[in-house]
Design a protein around this motif. Structure first.
Motif, PDB file in Angstrom:
ATOM      1  N   ILE A  98       0.865  -1.181   0.000  1.00 39.74           N
ATOM      2  CA  ILE A  98       0.000   0.000   0.000  1.00 39.74           C
ATOM      3  C   ILE A  98       0.901   1.230   0.000  1.00 39.74           C
ATOM      4  O   ILE A  98       1.695   1.419   0.929  1.00 39.74           O
ATOM      5  N   ILE A  99       0.799   2.047  -1.018  1.00 40.54           N
ATOM      6  CA  ILE A  99       1.614   3.261  -1.095  1.00 40.54           C
ATOM      7  C   ILE A  99       0.747   4.466  -0.764  1.00 40.54           C
ATOM      8  O   ILE A  99      -0.304   4.687  -1.380  1.00 40.54           O
ATOM      9  N   ASP A 100       1.178   5.227   0.227  1.00 42.69           N
ATOM     10  CA  ASP A 100       0.530   6.492   0.583  1.00 42.69           C
ATOM     11  C   ASP A 100       0.933   7.500  -0.487  1.00 42.69           C
ATOM     12  O   ASP A 100       1.989   8.119  -0.426  1.00 42.69           O
ATOM     13  N   GLY A 101       0.068   7.656  -1.482  1.00 37.50           N
ATOM     14  CA  GLY A 101       0.421   8.425  -2.668  1.00 37.50           C
ATOM     15  C   GLY A 101       0.694   9.896  -2.400  1.00 37.50           C
ATOM     16  O   GLY A 101       1.648  10.474  -2.940  1.00 37.50           O
ATOM     17  N   SER A 102      -0.132  10.538  -1.588  1.00 40.46           N
ATOM     18  CA  SER A 102       0.066  11.960  -1.298  1.00 40.46           C
ATOM     19  C   SER A 102       1.383  12.167  -0.558  1.00 40.46           C
ATOM     20  O   SER A 102       2.139  13.105  -0.848  1.00 40.46           O
ATOM     21  N   ASN A 103       1.670  11.290   0.387  1.00 34.83           N
ATOM     22  CA  ASN A 103       2.907  11.366   1.154  1.00 34.83           C
ATOM     23  C   ASN A 103       4.124  11.238   0.237  1.00 34.83           C
ATOM     24  O   ASN A 103       5.082  12.008   0.339  1.00 34.83           O
ATOM     25  N   LEU A 104       4.075  10.287  -0.691  1.00 35.25           N
ATOM     26  CA  LEU A 104       5.197  10.068  -1.602  1.00 35.25           C
ATOM     27  C   LEU A 104       5.344  11.218  -2.590  1.00 35.25           C
ATOM     28  O   LEU A 104       6.469  11.638  -2.910  1.00 35.25           O
ATOM     29  N   VAL A 152      -1.657  -1.211  -4.328  1.00 36.08           N
ATOM     30  CA  VAL A 152      -2.601  -0.104  -4.464  1.00 36.08           C
ATOM     31  C   VAL A 152      -1.918   1.185  -4.011  1.00 36.08           C
ATOM     32  O   VAL A 152      -1.089   1.181  -3.095  1.00 36.08           O
ATOM     33  N   VAL A 153      -2.261   2.286  -4.676  1.00 39.57           N
ATOM     34  CA  VAL A 153      -1.780   3.608  -4.286  1.00 39.57           C
ATOM     35  C   VAL A 153      -2.996   4.437  -3.881  1.00 39.57           C
ATOM     36  O   VAL A 153      -3.975   4.534  -4.636  1.00 39.57           O
ATOM     37  N   LEU A 154      -2.939   5.027  -2.688  1.00 42.12           N
ATOM     38  CA  LEU A 154      -4.060   5.793  -2.141  1.00 42.12           C
ATOM     39  C   LEU A 154      -3.676   7.267  -2.013  1.00 42.12           C
ATOM     40  O   LEU A 154      -2.627   7.592  -1.465  1.00 42.12           O
ATOM     41  N   PHE A 155      -4.553   8.148  -2.506  1.00 41.94           N
ATOM     42  CA  PHE A 155      -4.334   9.587  -2.393  1.00 41.94           C
ATOM     43  C   PHE A 155      -5.410  10.198  -1.499  1.00 41.94           C
ATOM     44  O   PHE A 155      -6.580   9.807  -1.564  1.00 41.94           O
ATOM     45  N   ASP A 156      -5.022  11.166  -0.688  1.00 44.62           N
ATOM     46  CA  ASP A 156      -5.994  11.872   0.142  1.00 44.62           C
ATOM     47  C   ASP A 156      -6.901  12.730  -0.720  1.00 44.62           C
ATOM     48  O   ASP A 156      -6.435  13.403  -1.656  1.00 44.62           O
ATOM     49  N   ARG A 177      -3.429  -0.076  -9.576  1.00 45.77           N
ATOM     50  CA  ARG A 177      -4.686   0.483  -9.099  1.00 45.77           C
ATOM     51  C   ARG A 177      -4.399   1.675  -8.183  1.00 45.77           C
ATOM     52  O   ARG A 177      -3.523   1.630  -7.330  1.00 45.77           O
ATOM     53  N   HIS A 178      -5.186   2.732  -8.355  1.00 41.28           N
ATOM     54  CA  HIS A 178      -5.029   3.915  -7.515  1.00 41.28           C
ATOM     55  C   HIS A 178      -6.372   4.606  -7.376  1.00 41.28           C
ATOM     56  O   HIS A 178      -7.254   4.461  -8.223  1.00 41.28           O
ATOM     57  N   THR A 179      -6.524   5.367  -6.295  1.00 43.86           N
ATOM     58  CA  THR A 179      -7.783   6.073  -6.087  1.00 43.86           C
ATOM     59  C   THR A 179      -7.587   7.232  -5.126  1.00 43.86           C
ATOM     60  O   THR A 179      -6.637   7.258  -4.335  1.00 43.86           O
ATOM     61  N   GLU A 180      -8.476   8.209  -5.223  1.00 46.07           N
ATOM     62  CA  GLU A 180      -8.543   9.290  -4.240  1.00 46.07           C
ATOM     63  C   GLU A 180      -9.549   8.862  -3.185  1.00 46.07           C
ATOM     64  O   GLU A 180     -10.699   8.542  -3.496  1.00 46.07           O
ATOM     65  N   VAL A 181      -9.111   8.848  -1.934  1.00 46.42           N
ATOM     66  CA  VAL A 181      -9.958   8.359  -0.845  1.00 46.42           C
ATOM     67  C   VAL A 181     -11.110   9.326  -0.595  1.00 46.42           C
ATOM     68  O   VAL A 181     -10.903  10.534  -0.472  1.00 46.42           O
ATOM     69  N   PHE A 218     -13.241   9.293   4.135  1.00 49.21           N
ATOM     70  CA  PHE A 218     -12.241   9.076   5.178  1.00 49.21           C
ATOM     71  C   PHE A 218     -10.877   9.601   4.711  1.00 49.21           C
ATOM     72  O   PHE A 218     -10.783  10.378   3.772  1.00 49.21           O
ATOM     73  N   GLU A 219      -9.813   9.169   5.404  1.00 41.86           N
ATOM     74  CA  GLU A 219      -8.454   9.535   5.034  1.00 41.86           C
ATOM     75  C   GLU A 219      -7.703   8.296   4.556  1.00 41.86           C
ATOM     76  O   GLU A 219      -8.120   7.166   4.808  1.00 41.86           O
ATOM     77  N   THR A 220      -6.572   8.531   3.898  1.00 42.06           N
ATOM     78  CA  THR A 220      -5.744   7.420   3.441  1.00 42.06           C
ATOM     79  C   THR A 220      -5.411   6.471   4.582  1.00 42.06           C
ATOM     80  O   THR A 220      -5.450   5.248   4.413  1.00 42.06           O
ATOM     81  N   ASP A 221      -5.116   7.024   5.770  1.00 47.73           N
ATOM     82  CA  ASP A 221      -4.795   6.202   6.938  1.00 47.73           C
ATOM     83  C   ASP A 221      -5.895   5.187   7.224  1.00 47.73           C
ATOM     84  O   ASP A 221      -5.630   4.025   7.547  1.00 47.73           O
TER      85      ASP A 221
END
Length: 280
Positions: free
Chosen positions: A6-12, A55-59, A106-110, A113-116
């Motif tokens: 799981i990649i925290d996309g916004s953080n990266l 999966v990559v998740l963006f806030d 796969r990626h999405t804007e959460v 809730f938040e990415t966490d």
């Protein structure tokens, strides 16, 4: 064993946008340093962790339940809506998303809730059946660490895979007590104030003696040091609110099924990805 990365996309994206040595532009003069760094880092992470699922998740930009608890929650974060493109990491977000799609990730804007929260739902849902690696510098993820769940702090060759032993050595607490720990100390990155007189060493000592936050509150009169005892007694409401803000659970729905997250690395290089989306 299968492994979910799981990649925290916004953080990266922020890490790469501000961490690259200089602003990099392509032949058309378009700034691409954030996208270049993001893609390169993602490829290296894939090589490090060898995921079978990814999966990559963006806030997303939306209100959430934490701001209802504390209006100041994350209010210390910069507002990029009026920032110049050269100073705005989000100016390269569309290119990053196109790159991920090109790579078959796969990626999405959460939403809501938040990415966490979404990462926590995946960790709890999948941690018993597969290895889970969460890539982020957000320390809130430390509370999810377990035998099968680790946190990757990516820094190229200086990357660290944080496990139970790492957290115990670094902070003196077990992952299951990390939310209690941060409730006591606060979290300046999220604008959460801790209890006065309670630093990391004191918080770890208190949890070692009283096990968890609620037991500490119930037995506050037994704390030997007067200033610490008074701080806990005077800040019961703040401590319980902090715990609600920091504790991660399974409230957030999973945006993709595990089947949808199946991934096999194609061997694409960073240059091939950038060329594939027209950024070279």
């Amino acid at each position: 064993m299968d492994r979910l990365l799981i990649i925290d996309g916004s953080n990266l994206l922020f890490q790469m946008f501000y961490g690259m040595p200089a602003r990099i532009v392509n032949r058309e003069g378009k700034a691409i340093q954030g996208t270049l760094g993001f893609v390169g880092a993602a490829i290296k992470m894939i090589g490090m962790t060898q995921p079978t699922h990814l999966v990559v998740l963006f806030d997303g930009e939306h209100p959430n339940s934490r701001t209802e608890l504390l209006a100041e929650y994350k209010a210390n974060r910069p507002d990029y809506s009026q920032a110049a493109e050269s100073e705005n990491p989000f100016s390269q977000l569309a290119d990053v998303r196109r790159a991920l799609t090109f790579m078959g990730i796969r990626h999405t804007e959460v939403q809501e809730f938040e990415t966490d929260d979404v990462a926590a739902s995946y960790a709890y849902a999948c941690g018993a059946q597969m290895s889970v690696v969460i890539s982020s510098f957000d320390s809130d993820f430390f509370q999810l660490i377990s035998e099968n769940v680790n946190v990757l702090r990516y820094r190229g060759k200086k990357s660290v895979l944080c496990d139970v032993a790492y957290l115990k050595e670094k902070l003196g607490v077990a992952p299951c007590r990390y939310a209690d720990f941060k409730s006591l100390t606060g979290d300046s990155s999220d604008n959460i104030k801790g209890a006065d007189k309670i630093g990391p060493k004191t918080a770890a000592q208190l949890l070692c003696e009283f096990d968890n936050l609620e037991n500490l509150i119930a037995n506050a009169e037994k704390i030997p040091k007067p200033s610490v005892r008074a701080s806990i007694i005077q800040n019961v409401g703040l401590l319980r609110r902090n715990y609600q803000l920091i504790k991660l659970d399974t409230r957030a729905a999973l945006p993709f099924s595990l089947k949808e997250l199946e991934y096999r690395h194609s061997g694409l290089t960073t240059n091939e990805v950038l060329a594939g989306i027209g950024l070279k």
